[in-house]
Design a protein around this motif. Sequence first.
Motif, PDB file in Angstrom:
ATOM      1  N   TYR A 222      40.704  39.695  46.153  1.00  0.00           N
ATOM      2  CA  TYR A 222      40.101  38.651  45.295  1.00  0.00           C
ATOM      3  C   TYR A 222      38.658  39.017  44.942  1.00  0.00           C
ATOM      4  O   TYR A 222      37.715  38.358  45.386  1.00  0.00           O
ATOM      5  CB  TYR A 222      40.126  37.300  46.025  1.00  0.00           C
ATOM      6  CG  TYR A 222      41.495  36.893  46.506  1.00  0.00           C
ATOM      7  CD1 TYR A 222      42.409  36.295  45.644  1.00  0.00           C
ATOM      8  CD2 TYR A 222      41.877  37.118  47.830  1.00  0.00           C
ATOM      9  CE1 TYR A 222      43.678  35.932  46.086  1.00  0.00           C
ATOM     10  CE2 TYR A 222      43.141  36.755  48.283  1.00  0.00           C
ATOM     11  CZ  TYR A 222      44.032  36.164  47.407  1.00  0.00           C
ATOM     12  OH  TYR A 222      45.279  35.808  47.843  1.00  0.00           O
TER      13      TYR A 222
ATOM     14  N   HIS B 254      36.034  36.387  43.739  1.00  0.00           N
ATOM     15  CA  HIS B 254      35.873  35.153  44.521  1.00  0.00           C
ATOM     16  C   HIS B 254      34.614  35.218  45.393  1.00  0.00           C
ATOM     17  O   HIS B 254      34.250  36.280  45.902  1.00  0.00           O
ATOM     18  CB  HIS B 254      37.073  34.930  45.444  1.00  0.00           C
ATOM     19  CG  HIS B 254      38.300  34.449  44.732  1.00  0.00           C
ATOM     20  ND1 HIS B 254      38.838  35.087  43.645  1.00  0.00           N
ATOM     21  CD2 HIS B 254      39.092  33.369  44.967  1.00  0.00           C
ATOM     22  CE1 HIS B 254      39.915  34.429  43.226  1.00  0.00           C
ATOM     23  NE2 HIS B 254      40.084  33.372  44.017  1.00  0.00           N
TER      24      HIS B 254
ATOM     25  N   LYS C 245      35.329  30.739  41.721  1.00  0.00           N
ATOM     26  CA  LYS C 245      36.512  30.991  42.559  1.00  0.00           C
ATOM     27  C   LYS C 245      36.064  31.201  44.003  1.00  0.00           C
ATOM     28  O   LYS C 245      35.060  31.887  44.249  1.00  0.00           O
ATOM     29  CB  LYS C 245      37.262  32.214  42.042  1.00  0.00           C
ATOM     30  CG  LYS C 245      37.888  31.958  40.685  1.00  0.00           C
ATOM     31  CD  LYS C 245      38.608  33.193  40.202  1.00  0.00           C
ATOM     32  CE  LYS C 245      39.237  32.931  38.846  1.00  0.00           C
ATOM     33  NZ  LYS C 245      39.656  34.174  38.199  1.00  0.00           N
TER      34      LYS C 245
END
Length: 339
Positions: A128, A131, A168
Amino acid sequence: MGQISDKMEILEQVQKYGYVRETVAQNVDLIAEIHRLRKEKNAVILAHYYVDGAIQDLADYIGDSLGLSQQAASTPADMIVFCGVHFMGETAKILSPEKKVVIPDLNAGCSLADSAPADKFAAFKAQYPDHLVLSYINCSAEIKALSDIIVTSSNAVKIVEQLPKDQKIIFAPDANLGRYVAKKTGRDMVLWDGACIVHVDISEAKLKTLREKYPNALLVAHPECKDNILLQADFVGSTTALLKFVNESPNDEFIVATEAGILHKMKQAAAGTGKKIIPAPATENNTCACSECPYMKMNTVEKLYNALLYEQPEITVPEEIRLKAYESVDRMLEMSKNL
Ligand code: 13P
Ligand code: SF4
């Protein structure tokens, strides 16, 4: 007094057992000695609400994870004796590297911290890349070093609310706290699947029976509990927030869904008010009928005395990890200033 004078022997004991195993002679007044040593060594004793009441009564400061971190960052003491668990001692060292930080027992870990090994977490995080990594303070220094912002149960919601709505987020390592924060803030977060063995062990069935017995009792719960408990709670908050709620509420019966050590302060604060404070029941897995953290209970007055006397076990954090971890912990302290 049976003191060990050989430094090697002390270190060997720490390596072998995780603490200085020297038994204190029966004629030693442990409490008086702890008071003498803390003064002589300019040491501060910090204790979490979950440790034994006898230790809480000896501490210079008792608090939740946020309060304890703030104390560790600002204390003028030369030595910090941290009666809590390992990650708390590490956090103190991350914030105050020039101070000696000791804990009574190195074995006092945490299931949440153990659930997130650094290599596995780094691989998870790599999936991710866009994020932001928010980690609950109940994690190792290595995880803190891999994180952008550290949060505690008392500031997690307010810190997430300070982030842009489209940010995020990865939340680690407590999935229950993560779910609670996601619900409160309306944010969609990627969760690491860790849990606190104590809070997830509260028995819903036994709690139902207890609530039938005390229909007027308010249920207060820590956000590390599972959703089925949090959904029925009248108030959810960190240990300090639960204490404040019970103190200030005009109600006179409370069921407390968190580690039972908090009842020591709650009962002290409620003395003379007639308030009834009842621990939420654990499943039969727990050694106690209430919920006790086996790690927090590794702290004893005798181990505290030995830690003060021998200045061991000492917490150390490699400097390259400490510097990175400091950034995420310091960001939390900055973002919590006006909360
Ligand atoms: P707080 O101290 O933030 O309430 O967290 C409780 C806990 O489980 C500490 O290990
Ligand atoms: Fe860790 Fe849970 Fe114990 Fe707190 S109560 S130290 S979160 S295992």
